[in-house]
Design an enzyme around this catalytic site. Structure first.
Site, mmCIF file in Angstrom:
data_model
loop_
_atom_site.group_PDB
_atom_site.id
_atom_site.type_symbol
_atom_site.label_atom_id
_atom_site.label_comp_id
_atom_site.label_asym_id
_atom_site.label_seq_id
_atom_site.Cartn_x
_atom_site.Cartn_y
_atom_site.Cartn_z
ATOM 1 N N ASP A 48 0.959 -1.103 0.063
ATOM 2 C CA ASP A 48 0.126 -0.052 0.034
ATOM 3 C C ASP A 48 1.036 1.249 -0.116
ATOM 4 O OD1 ASP A 48 -1.820 -2.052 0.428
ATOM 5 O OD2 ASP A 48 -2.913 -0.950 2.063
ATOM 6 N N LYS A 88 -7.000 3.418 -2.474
ATOM 7 C CA LYS A 88 -7.602 3.379 -1.320
ATOM 8 C C LYS A 88 -7.425 4.796 -0.685
ATOM 9 C CE LYS A 88 -4.763 1.980 3.132
ATOM 10 N NZ LYS A 88 -3.575 1.374 3.599
ATOM 11 N N LYS A 123 -10.205 0.412 -1.435
ATOM 12 C CA LYS A 123 -10.032 -0.088 -0.229
ATOM 13 C C LYS A 123 -10.472 1.389 0.536
ATOM 14 C CE LYS A 123 -6.355 -1.101 3.106
ATOM 15 N NZ LYS A 123 -5.240 -1.942 3.312
#
Length: 223
Positions: A89, A152, A181
């Site tokens: 991430d 995300k 996300k």
């Protein structure tokens, strides 16, 4: 798919201890979370603890500010993969996005995507709380162009976390084939259901056990 299989079971605080990582990985095995999301220093231990498990190891890149160079982020990815990470991430270069330096933003993301190619799934954190809606859309468009697997919302370390409105905007922008996300402040099953309804396909939460068991988290946590 169960809710547990959509959750990245997260421990990213700077004072996280080995004991807490051992608990995190044990819970991941027990509940079947998608991954444990840990700082790079804990990737190797987490991978050892999850050997043979369905849950994988996720780590963070350029975290939490996103202000490293593309070259440093690429090295972080390679090191994380060597240590056992299967998902990364990364935080975008937020200042570059605000400067409308889209070329740098894309190059930064692409450096991570290229380093991870064929070895780890990439999620791009755009830090929604610091962006206008126009910037959120642009960040998502650049991330998709650069080859990300997911976009995300948040690090959980800035001024705000995920909202259903942002998830809906991100989903609309990236279309049906890119993951979205939600992370930051997702603490209950009800929170998760709102995010999924808005278009989220993965949830980042430190309260994973409380979410799947329906209990209240022990204490509020940004992540």
């Amino acid at each position: 798919m169960t809710i547990a299989k959509m959750i990245d079971h997260t421990a990213l605080k700077p004072d996280t201890t080995k004991e807490q990582i051992l608990t995190l990985t044990k819970e991941a095995r027990e509940y079947g979370f998608a991954s444990v999301c840990v700082n790079p220093t804990w990737v190797k231990l987490s991978a050892e603890q999850l050997s043979g498990a369905e849950s994988v190891v996720c780590t963070v890149i350029g975290f939490p500010l996103g202000a490293n160079t593309p070259e440093v982020k690429a090295f972080e990815v390679k090191n994380a993969i060597e240590n056992g990470a299967k998902e990364v991430d990364m935080v975008i270069n937020i200042g570059a996005l605000k400067d409308k330096d889209d070329e740098l933003v894309e190059r930064d993301i692409r450096a991570v995507v290229d380093a991870a190619k064929g070895k780890a799934l990439v999620k791009v954190i755009i830090e929604t709380c610091l962006l206008t809606d126009e910037e959120k859309v642009r960040a998502c468009e650049i991330a998709v162009k650069a080859g990300t697997d997911f976009v995300k919302t948040s690090t959980g370390f800035s001024t705000g976390g995920a909202t259903a409105e942002d998830i809906a905007l991100m989903r609309k922008t990236v279309g049906p084939n890119i993951g979205v996300k939600a992370s930051g402040g997702v603490r209950t099953k009800e929170d998760v259901e709102k995010m999924i309804e808005a278009g989220a396909t993965r949830i980042g939460a430190s309260a994973g056990v409380a979410i799947v068991s329906g209990e209240k988290p022990a204490k509020p946590d940004n992540y």
